[in-house]
Design a protein around this motif. Structure first.
Motif, PDB file in Angstrom:
ATOM      1  N   MET A 180       0.887  -3.391  -8.032  1.00  0.00           N
ATOM      2  CA  MET A 180       1.655  -3.604  -6.832  1.00  0.00           C
ATOM      3  C   MET A 180       0.695  -4.088  -5.749  1.00  0.00           C
ATOM      4  O   MET A 180      -0.320  -3.492  -5.514  1.00  0.00           O
ATOM      5  N   SER A 181       1.060  -5.184  -5.109  1.00  0.00           N
ATOM      6  CA  SER A 181       0.182  -5.728  -4.091  1.00  0.00           C
ATOM      7  C   SER A 181       0.918  -5.763  -2.758  1.00  0.00           C
ATOM      8  O   SER A 181       2.081  -6.128  -2.691  1.00  0.00           O
ATOM      9  N   PHE A 182       0.222  -5.369  -1.715  1.00  0.00           N
ATOM     10  CA  PHE A 182       0.816  -5.291  -0.391  1.00  0.00           C
ATOM     11  C   PHE A 182       0.065  -6.201   0.557  1.00  0.00           C
ATOM     12  O   PHE A 182      -1.121  -6.433   0.407  1.00  0.00           O
ATOM     13  N   GLU A 183       0.779  -6.661   1.548  1.00  0.00           N
ATOM     14  CA  GLU A 183       0.139  -7.349   2.645  1.00  0.00           C
ATOM     15  C   GLU A 183      -0.571  -6.288   3.486  1.00  0.00           C
ATOM     16  O   GLU A 183      -0.121  -5.150   3.540  1.00  0.00           O
ATOM     17  N   PRO A 184      -1.656  -6.663   4.155  1.00  0.00           N
ATOM     18  CA  PRO A 184      -2.376  -5.667   4.974  1.00  0.00           C
ATOM     19  C   PRO A 184      -1.489  -4.967   6.005  1.00  0.00           C
ATOM     20  O   PRO A 184      -1.610  -3.771   6.210  1.00  0.00           O
ATOM     21  N   ASP A 185      -0.588  -5.705   6.645  1.00  0.00           N
ATOM     22  CA  ASP A 185       0.297  -5.092   7.642  1.00  0.00           C
ATOM     23  C   ASP A 185       1.214  -4.062   7.001  1.00  0.00           C
ATOM     24  O   ASP A 185       1.478  -3.006   7.583  1.00  0.00           O
ATOM     25  N   GLU A 186       1.727  -4.370   5.817  1.00  0.00           N
ATOM     26  CA  GLU A 186       2.614  -3.428   5.136  1.00  0.00           C
ATOM     27  C   GLU A 186       1.842  -2.178   4.716  1.00  0.00           C
ATOM     28  O   GLU A 186       2.330  -1.062   4.887  1.00  0.00           O
ATOM     29  N   ALA A 187       0.653  -2.356   4.197  1.00  0.00           N
ATOM     30  CA  ALA A 187      -0.163  -1.215   3.784  1.00  0.00           C
ATOM     31  C   ALA A 187      -0.459  -0.310   4.980  1.00  0.00           C
ATOM     32  O   ALA A 187      -0.389   0.921   4.872  1.00  0.00           O
ATOM     33  N   GLU A 188      -0.760  -0.901   6.121  1.00  0.00           N
ATOM     34  CA  GLU A 188      -1.019  -0.115   7.338  1.00  0.00           C
ATOM     35  C   GLU A 188       0.254   0.603   7.786  1.00  0.00           C
ATOM     36  O   GLU A 188       0.204   1.765   8.193  1.00  0.00           O
ATOM     37  N   ALA A 189       1.377  -0.065   7.713  1.00  0.00           N
ATOM     38  CA  ALA A 189       2.643   0.569   8.103  1.00  0.00           C
ATOM     39  C   ALA A 189       2.959   1.751   7.191  1.00  0.00           C
ATOM     40  O   ALA A 189       3.411   2.800   7.665  1.00  0.00           O
ATOM     41  N   ILE A 190       2.704   1.620   5.900  1.00  0.00           N
ATOM     42  CA  ILE A 190       2.949   2.713   4.960  1.00  0.00           C
ATOM     43  C   ILE A 190       1.992   3.868   5.246  1.00  0.00           C
ATOM     44  O   ILE A 190       2.380   5.041   5.182  1.00  0.00           O
ATOM     45  N   ARG A 191       0.751   3.560   5.588  1.00  0.00           N
ATOM     46  CA  ARG A 191      -0.211   4.607   5.957  1.00  0.00           C
ATOM     47  C   ARG A 191       0.282   5.379   7.182  1.00  0.00           C
ATOM     48  O   ARG A 191       0.231   6.603   7.229  1.00  0.00           O
ATOM     49  N   ARG A 192       0.823   4.660   8.164  1.00  0.00           N
ATOM     50  CA  ARG A 192       1.363   5.311   9.366  1.00  0.00           C
ATOM     51  C   ARG A 192       2.590   6.150   9.030  1.00  0.00           C
ATOM     52  O   ARG A 192       2.775   7.238   9.600  1.00  0.00           O
ATOM     53  N   VAL A 193       3.431   5.679   8.120  1.00  0.00           N
ATOM     54  CA  VAL A 193       4.588   6.460   7.661  1.00  0.00           C
ATOM     55  C   VAL A 193       4.103   7.780   7.086  1.00  0.00           C
ATOM     56  O   VAL A 193       4.623   8.855   7.431  1.00  0.00           O
ATOM     57  N   ALA A 194       3.109   7.725   6.200  1.00  0.00           N
ATOM     58  CA  ALA A 194       2.588   8.946   5.581  1.00  0.00           C
ATOM     59  C   ALA A 194       2.035   9.898   6.639  1.00  0.00           C
ATOM     60  O   ALA A 194       2.285  11.114   6.572  1.00  0.00           O
ATOM     61  N   GLU A 195       1.328   9.379   7.612  1.00  0.00           N
ATOM     62  CA  GLU A 195       0.769  10.230   8.666  1.00  0.00           C
ATOM     63  C   GLU A 195       1.869  10.886   9.501  1.00  0.00           C
ATOM     64  O   GLU A 195       1.779  12.064   9.839  1.00  0.00           O
ATOM     65  N   ARG A 196       2.903  10.127   9.835  1.00  0.00           N
ATOM     66  CA  ARG A 196       4.033  10.698  10.597  1.00  0.00           C
ATOM     67  C   ARG A 196       4.712  11.810   9.810  1.00  0.00           C
ATOM     68  O   ARG A 196       5.043  12.864  10.357  1.00  0.00           O
ATOM     69  N   LEU A 197       4.932  11.556   8.517  1.00  0.00           N
ATOM     70  CA  LEU A 197       5.586  12.572   7.691  1.00  0.00           C
ATOM     71  C   LEU A 197       4.705  13.807   7.527  1.00  0.00           C
ATOM     72  O   LEU A 197       5.212  14.934   7.552  1.00  0.00           O
ATOM     73  N   LYS A 198       3.416  13.620   7.374  1.00  0.00           N
ATOM     74  CA  LYS A 198       2.503  14.768   7.271  1.00  0.00           C
ATOM     75  C   LYS A 198       2.571  15.611   8.541  1.00  0.00           C
ATOM     76  O   LYS A 198       2.616  16.844   8.469  1.00  0.00           O
ATOM     77  N   ALA A 199       2.604  14.959   9.690  1.00  0.00           N
ATOM     78  CA  ALA A 199       2.702  15.688  10.957  1.00  0.00           C
ATOM     79  C   ALA A 199       4.057  16.386  11.072  1.00  0.00           C
ATOM     80  O   ALA A 199       4.140  17.536  11.496  1.00  0.00           O
ATOM     81  N   GLY A 200       5.108  15.709  10.660  1.00  0.00           N
ATOM     82  CA  GLY A 200       6.451  16.272  10.766  1.00  0.00           C
ATOM     83  C   GLY A 200       6.710  17.419   9.803  1.00  0.00           C
ATOM     84  O   GLY A 200       7.544  18.285  10.085  1.00  0.00           O
ATOM     85  N   PHE A 201       6.015  17.441   8.685  1.00  0.00           N
ATOM     86  CA  PHE A 201       6.212  18.490   7.686  1.00  0.00           C
ATOM     87  C   PHE A 201       5.038  19.463   7.642  1.00  0.00           C
ATOM     88  O   PHE A 201       4.920  20.243   6.700  1.00  0.00           O
ATOM     89  N   LEU A 202       4.195  19.427   8.666  1.00  0.00           N
ATOM     90  CA  LEU A 202       3.039  20.304   8.741  1.00  0.00           C
ATOM     91  C   LEU A 202       3.463  21.760   8.595  1.00  0.00           C
ATOM     92  O   LEU A 202       4.380  22.216   9.283  1.00  0.00           O
ATOM     93  N   GLY A 203       2.851  22.457   7.655  1.00  0.00           N
ATOM     94  CA  GLY A 203       3.189  23.854   7.422  1.00  0.00           C
ATOM     95  C   GLY A 203       4.346  24.055   6.466  1.00  0.00           C
ATOM     96  O   GLY A 203       4.610  25.169   6.036  1.00  0.00           O
ATOM     97  N   ARG A 204       5.062  22.978   6.148  1.00  0.00           N
ATOM     98  CA  ARG A 204       6.195  23.082   5.223  1.00  0.00           C
ATOM     99  C   ARG A 204       5.930  22.370   3.914  1.00  0.00           C
ATOM    100  O   ARG A 204       6.453  22.775   2.877  1.00  0.00           O
TER     101      ARG A 204
END
Length: 81
Positions: A1-25
């Motif tokens: 699977m190959s991603f454009e750099p912008d898409e890869a960065e957006a997915i990284r930000r998605v993961a970070e947001r979800l980690k913050a939102g589910f912190l402790g859960r």
């Protein structure tokens, strides 16, 4: 699977947001696995513009729907043991 750099960065930000939102859960590993599973669903999509939004929605739904006790062992809705 190959991603454009912008898409890869957006997915990284998605993961970070979800980690913050589910912190402790949910653990970081659980969040990463949910993001990967959601992203895999769109692997063959030709139009990539909305993939990060769709991945975030699917991963969030999967994390919220995960059954059983969460990482901290708390019961849903903050119930006591």
């Amino acid at each position: 699977m190959s991603f454009e750099p912008d898409e890869a960065e957006a997915i990284r930000r998605v993961a970070e947001r979800l980690k913050a939102g589910f912190l402790g859960r949910r653990t970081a590993e659980q969040v990463d696995a949910a993001v990967r599973a959601a992203l895999d669903r769109f692997e063959d999509s030709k139009v990539r513009n909305f993939i990060p939004v769709l991945v975030e929605r699917r991963a969030r739904a999967a994390l919220e729907a995960a059954s059983g006790p969460d990482r901290a062992g708390a019961r849903p809705h903050g119930g006591l043991h």
